[in-house]
Scaffold this active site. Structure first.
Site, PDB file in Angstrom:
ATOM      1  N   ASN A   9       0.755  -0.990  -0.039  1.00  0.00           N
ATOM      2  CA  ASN A   9      -0.194   0.051   0.367  1.00  0.00           C
ATOM      3  C   ASN A   9       0.758   1.571  -0.036  1.00  0.00           C
ATOM      4  O   ASN A   9       1.675   2.004   1.036  1.00  0.00           O
ATOM      5  CB  ASN A   9      -0.691   0.235   0.942  1.00  0.00           C
ATOM      6  CG  ASN A   9      -1.797   1.241   1.317  1.00  0.00           C
ATOM      7  OD1 ASN A   9      -1.556   2.184   0.292  1.00  0.00           O
ATOM      8  ND2 ASN A   9      -2.881   1.250   2.474  1.00  0.00           N
ATOM      9  N   LYS A  11       0.423   4.235  -0.036  1.00  0.00           N
ATOM     10  CA  LYS A  11      -0.665   5.730   0.283  1.00  0.00           C
ATOM     11  C   LYS A  11       0.059   6.690  -0.610  1.00  0.00           C
ATOM     12  O   LYS A  11      -0.171   6.682  -1.530  1.00  0.00           O
ATOM     13  CB  LYS A  11      -0.048   5.911   1.870  1.00  0.00           C
ATOM     14  CG  LYS A  11      -0.216   4.652   2.576  1.00  0.00           C
ATOM     15  CD  LYS A  11       0.035   4.623   3.760  1.00  0.00           C
ATOM     16  CE  LYS A  11      -0.483   3.197   4.861  1.00  0.00           C
ATOM     17  NZ  LYS A  11       0.041   3.103   5.545  1.00  0.00           N
ATOM     18  N   HIS A  94      -9.311   1.338   5.545  1.00  0.00           N
ATOM     19  CA  HIS A  94      -8.166   1.256   6.341  1.00  0.00           C
ATOM     20  C   HIS A  94      -8.228   2.686   7.441  1.00  0.00           C
ATOM     21  O   HIS A  94      -8.842   3.237   7.108  1.00  0.00           O
ATOM     22  CB  HIS A  94      -6.281   2.304   4.611  1.00  0.00           C
ATOM     23  CG  HIS A  94      -5.790   1.787   5.186  1.00  0.00           C
ATOM     24  ND1 HIS A  94      -5.233   2.873   6.671  1.00  0.00           N
ATOM     25  CD2 HIS A  94      -4.542   1.638   5.245  1.00  0.00           C
ATOM     26  CE1 HIS A  94      -3.489   2.864   6.699  1.00  0.00           C
ATOM     27  NE2 HIS A  94      -3.542   1.825   6.132  1.00  0.00           N
ATOM     28  N   GLU A  96      -6.752   4.939   7.858  1.00  0.00           N
ATOM     29  CA  GLU A  96      -6.012   6.658   7.498  1.00  0.00           C
ATOM     30  C   GLU A  96      -7.576   6.372   7.362  1.00  0.00           C
ATOM     31  O   GLU A  96      -7.954   8.236   7.502  1.00  0.00           O
ATOM     32  CB  GLU A  96      -5.459   6.280   7.068  1.00  0.00           C
ATOM     33  CG  GLU A  96      -3.927   5.609   7.507  1.00  0.00           C
ATOM     34  CD  GLU A  96      -2.986   5.748   7.260  1.00  0.00           C
ATOM     35  OE1 GLU A  96      -3.006   5.385   5.338  1.00  0.00           O
ATOM     36  OE2 GLU A  96      -2.036   5.231   7.352  1.00  0.00           O
ATOM     37  N   GLU A 166      -5.375  -4.602  10.637  1.00  0.00           N
ATOM     38  CA  GLU A 166      -4.080  -3.780  11.185  1.00  0.00           C
ATOM     39  C   GLU A 166      -4.131  -2.227  12.305  1.00  0.00           C
ATOM     40  O   GLU A 166      -5.113  -1.954  12.298  1.00  0.00           O
ATOM     41  CB  GLU A 166      -4.290  -2.528   9.740  1.00  0.00           C
ATOM     42  CG  GLU A 166      -3.076  -3.724   8.858  1.00  0.00           C
ATOM     43  CD  GLU A 166      -3.383  -2.004   7.669  1.00  0.00           C
ATOM     44  OE1 GLU A 166      -2.431  -2.503   7.044  1.00  0.00           O
ATOM     45  OE2 GLU A 166      -3.133  -0.867   7.653  1.00  0.00           O
ATOM     46  N   GLY A 172       3.036   2.300  10.609  1.00  0.00           N
ATOM     47  CA  GLY A 172       3.646   3.528  11.114  1.00  0.00           C
ATOM     48  C   GLY A 172       4.533   4.092  11.725  1.00  0.00           C
ATOM     49  O   GLY A 172       5.203   5.080  12.034  1.00  0.00           O
ATOM     50  N   SER A 212       4.025  -1.913   9.934  1.00  0.00           N
ATOM     51  CA  SER A 212       5.549  -1.844  10.361  1.00  0.00           C
ATOM     52  C   SER A 212       5.857  -3.184   9.971  1.00  0.00           C
ATOM     53  O   SER A 212       6.716  -4.295  10.677  1.00  0.00           O
ATOM     54  CB  SER A 212       5.932  -1.639  11.686  1.00  0.00           C
ATOM     55  OG  SER A 212       5.455  -0.060  12.325  1.00  0.00           O
TER      56      SER A 212
HETATM   57  P1  13P Z   1       3.546   0.515   7.703  1.00  0.00           P
HETATM   58  O1  13P Z   1       3.747  -0.751   7.379  1.00  0.00           O
HETATM   59  O2  13P Z   1       4.410   1.517   7.285  1.00  0.00           O
HETATM   60  O3  13P Z   1       3.080   0.705   9.416  1.00  0.00           O
HETATM   61  O4  13P Z   1       2.373   0.283   7.573  1.00  0.00           O
HETATM   62  C1  13P Z   1       1.020  -0.455   7.216  1.00  0.00           C
HETATM   63  C2  13P Z   1      -0.411  -0.037   6.229  1.00  0.00           C
HETATM   64  O5  13P Z   1      -1.376   1.205   6.606  1.00  0.00           O
HETATM   65  C3  13P Z   1      -0.715  -0.847   5.292  1.00  0.00           C
HETATM   66  O6  13P Z   1      -1.987  -0.392   5.113  1.00  0.00           O
END
Ligand code: 13P
Length: 249
Positions: A9, A11, A94, A96, A166, A172, A212
């Site tokens: 992903n 983003k 997601h 976010e 997640e 992140g 992560s």
């Molecule tokens: P990270 O791997 O940067 O923690 O992000 C995970 C994520 O949100 C994948 O959709």
């Protein structure tokens, strides 16, 4: 055997030139994995990436969609549009998007249905915040997200969904859920599905971990019995680390 996935992903990262460079590096990085590899770039790259991926096994995913086919929805992208540029998977829910754009599981259930109705596969994300985990509410939260977002589907529809667990506190942050923590929730998700749809559906649905994931922790996570792959954020923006994670299967 459940299908395995490693999905990157991206983003809201990389302009078209930098995105093309990364995609070409990924294509050339001779990934040798039993998992289906998915690249999920920003919408605006999808059409070009579809052309670049023609002779590759890598599938294309989108990060969101609208729940209607077309109409006066300024700024939105529909599933038929995504399909027309080769998209096969759509990430929905997601954290976010739940957090910054107030998407909730009930409204997401309409997007899930829309994606399935057009023959694409949703990657439906669920996960708890740190506060919810510390208060011991994480299982309740995940059960609610699954129930409201997915449990109106019939068996075949649910089997076409991919679920991604997640934990918000691991996204992140560099803090990964331990394999034990992740496995515990994945097993809970599978049991929750089994209680509504039965063992056949629960045993065959793929559940990915995200938060992560890095080359040095991927193998341990992917070895857990209920973890069927990863949804990768930061580490998907580097071809070497993405390929190393993909090759952990
Ligand atoms: P990270 O791997 O940067 O923690 O992000 C995970 C994520 O949100 C994948 O959709």
């Amino acid at each position: 055997m459940r299908q395995k996935f490693v999905a990157g992903n991206w983003k809201m990262n990389l302009d078209l030139d930098d995105g093309k460079d990364l995609l070409i590096e990924i294509i050339n990085s001779s990934i040798d994995s039993t998992a289906q590899i998915i690249v999920i770039p920003p919408y605006i790259h999808l059409s070009k990436f579809n052309q670049l991926l023609t002779s590759s096994n890598i599938a294309l995913g989108a990060q969101n969609c609208h729940q209607q086919d077309s109409g006066a929805f300024t700024g939105e992208i529909s599933v038929p549009m995504l399909k027309s540029v080769g998209v096969e998977y759509v990430v929905l829910g997601h954290s976010e998007r739940r957090n910054y754009y107030f998407e909730d599981s009930i409204s997401l259930s309409f997007k899930v249905q829309q994606v399935l109705d057009h023959g694409l596969r949703p990657i439906y994300c669920c996960g708890e915040t740190l506060d919810q985990r510390q208060e011991g509410l994480h299982f309740d939260e995940i059960r609610t997200q699954l129930k409201e977002g997915l449990f109106k589907l019939n068996e075949m529809e649910l089997l076409n969904c991919v679920i991604a667990y997640e934990p918000v506190w691991a996204i992140g942050t560099g803090v990964t859920a331990s394999p034990e923590q992740a496995q515990e929730v994945h097993s809970f998700i599978r049991k929750t599905i089994a209680s509504v749809y039965g063992d056949m559906v629960a045993d065959n649905i793929s559940i990915l971990y995200g938060g992560s994931v890095k080359p040095d922790n991927a193998k341990e996570l992917f070895n857990c019995p209920d973890i069927d792959g990863g949804l990768i954020g930061g580490a998907a923006l580097n071809a070497d680390s993405f390929a190393a994670i993909a090759n952990s299967f």
